[in-house]
Write an enzyme that holds these catalytic residues in place. Structure first.
Site, PDB file in Angstrom:
ATOM      1  N   ASP A 126     -22.873  38.793  -4.173  1.00 25.59           N
ATOM      2  CA  ASP A 126     -21.627  38.880  -3.402  1.00 25.59           C
ATOM      3  C   ASP A 126     -21.809  38.323  -1.995  1.00 25.59           C
ATOM      4  O   ASP A 126     -20.890  37.726  -1.413  1.00 25.59           O
ATOM      5  CB  ASP A 126     -21.159  40.338  -3.256  1.00 25.59           C
ATOM      6  CG  ASP A 126     -21.261  41.163  -4.504  1.00 25.59           C
ATOM      7  OD1 ASP A 126     -22.129  40.872  -5.350  1.00 25.59           O
ATOM      8  OD2 ASP A 126     -20.497  42.132  -4.632  1.00 25.59           O
ATOM      9  N   ALA A 127     -23.000  38.535  -1.459  1.00 28.53           N
ATOM     10  CA  ALA A 127     -23.285  38.117  -0.088  1.00 28.53           C
ATOM     11  C   ALA A 127     -23.089  36.621   0.111  1.00 28.53           C
ATOM     12  O   ALA A 127     -22.807  36.164   1.233  1.00 28.53           O
ATOM     13  CB  ALA A 127     -24.715  38.497   0.296  1.00 28.53           C
TER      14      ALA A 127
END
Length: 337
Positions: A126-127
């Site tokens: 997600d980062a």
């Protein structure tokens, strides 16, 4: 898009997946703003720009609380895009200050999951949507290579760690690498949606003839081909990308990010239009079929980190952001000006 944007602004302070409304600088809203500002550029008036600018002003243009955490840098994408419109240095000063601090005091943590300070680097997929586009945008507007160098170093480390070279998809984090879901590897739809949309947002900031752009392009093309192969017949993607039969429930946030990325690729001459346009058409139709009459996008999987469930009457702000991002490219693809 207008109906969905207006519904979301009216319901901005709803609770959604949590017992309290999301903080305006939380990653959930940061992802909303990424899509909302794309819609603002298309809209007939400055209503949406003004809404976004008010959020920045009320929060003194700060990033969220955690200095190193990628989630808390997400809102910087919106700030930099507003800076491009209003040319006010105050808008980006706190973002620049915080990223400069990170450059002077880089995290020494490792990418292994559940180790000390593991979230201080991009140890979960997600980062790769949340922070890298901020670094790419700041590099673009300043021309300072220090931001680009950090972006490339950290992104390559994360990809080397999380990218499955056979399946051409990203594990959500290390904890999923040795797990199976009904006999298949676990590749979370929205997690890979975060990555795929993030790639487009990064490449938007780089010159196509550079080595850095070509690095991201190679990953993008591999993912695009895989996504075309595993798209479900009705146009969406399964919450566990390789387990379609086990996850029949529609899910619109991951699929919206995929449609954004695929339409972007066609519009930028990267993907073969004849090969990919039907995938985009099917996907966009399936997504908008889950928008209610008053503008709520349904079947958005709640906050999580793995395949799960979704419901027709539940949404989330990042789902709206994903739809607005997708719509901005679908509109161009099918002749919008």
């Amino acid at each position: 898009m207008e109906k969905v944007a207006d519904w979301q602004i009216f319901h901005f302070r709803d609770t959604y997946s949590r017992s309290q409304a999301h903080h305006p600088l939380n990653w959930t809203n940061g992802a909303l703003y990424v899509g909302m500002i794309k819609w603002a550029e298309m809209a007939d008036n400055d209503k949406y720009y003004n809404w976004l600018k008010n959020i920045g002003t009320e929060n003194e243009w700060q990033l969220h609380k955690r200095i190193y955490h990628a989630d808390d840098q997400t809102v910087g994408q919106m700030y930099i895009d507003l800076y491009r419109k209003y040319k006010d240095e105050e808008i980006i000063a706190p973002t620049k200050k915080q990223l400069d601090f990170i450059l002077m005091h880089p995290s020494q943590s490792v990418l292994n999951w559940e180790t000390p300070y593991d979230h201080d680097r991009w140890s979960w997929c997600d980062a790769l949507f949340m922070a890298p586009p901020v670094w790419a945008k700041l590099y673009n507007i300043t021309g300072n290579n220090k931001y680009l160098h950090f972006l490339m170093t950290e992104y390559k480390a994360s990809t080397e760690f999380l990218f499955d070279k056979k399946e051409h998809l990203y594990y959500r984090d290390e904890s999923y690498m040795n797990k199976l879901d009904n006999g298949t590897k676990i590749f979370w739809s929205r997690g890979n949606g975060w990555v795929f949309a993030g790639l487009a947002n990064i490449m938007n900031e780089l010159k196509p003839n550079t080595d850095e752009y070509k690095y991201f392009l190679e990953i993008y093309k591999k993912m695009a081909k895989k996504l075309l192969d595993i798209q479900k017949s009705e146009g969406l993607w399964a919450m566990s990308l390789l387990s379609q039969e086990e996850y029949p429930t529609p899910e619109t946030s991951g699929s919206s990010f995929f449609i954004y990325g695929l339409a972007w690729g066609i519009n930028n001459g990267i993907l073969d239009k004849d090969l990919y346009i039907e995938s985009v058409r099917k996907g966009w139709t399936a997504i908008t079929n889950h928008v209610t009459d008053d503008g709520m996008l349904g079947y958005v999987q709640p906050i999580g980190g793995a395949p799960g469930n979704a419901w027709p009457d539940k949404t989330e702000v990042y789902g709206t952001g994903a739809l607005l991002s997708a719509g901005s490219e679908v509109y161009k693809l099918f002749g919008g000006k």
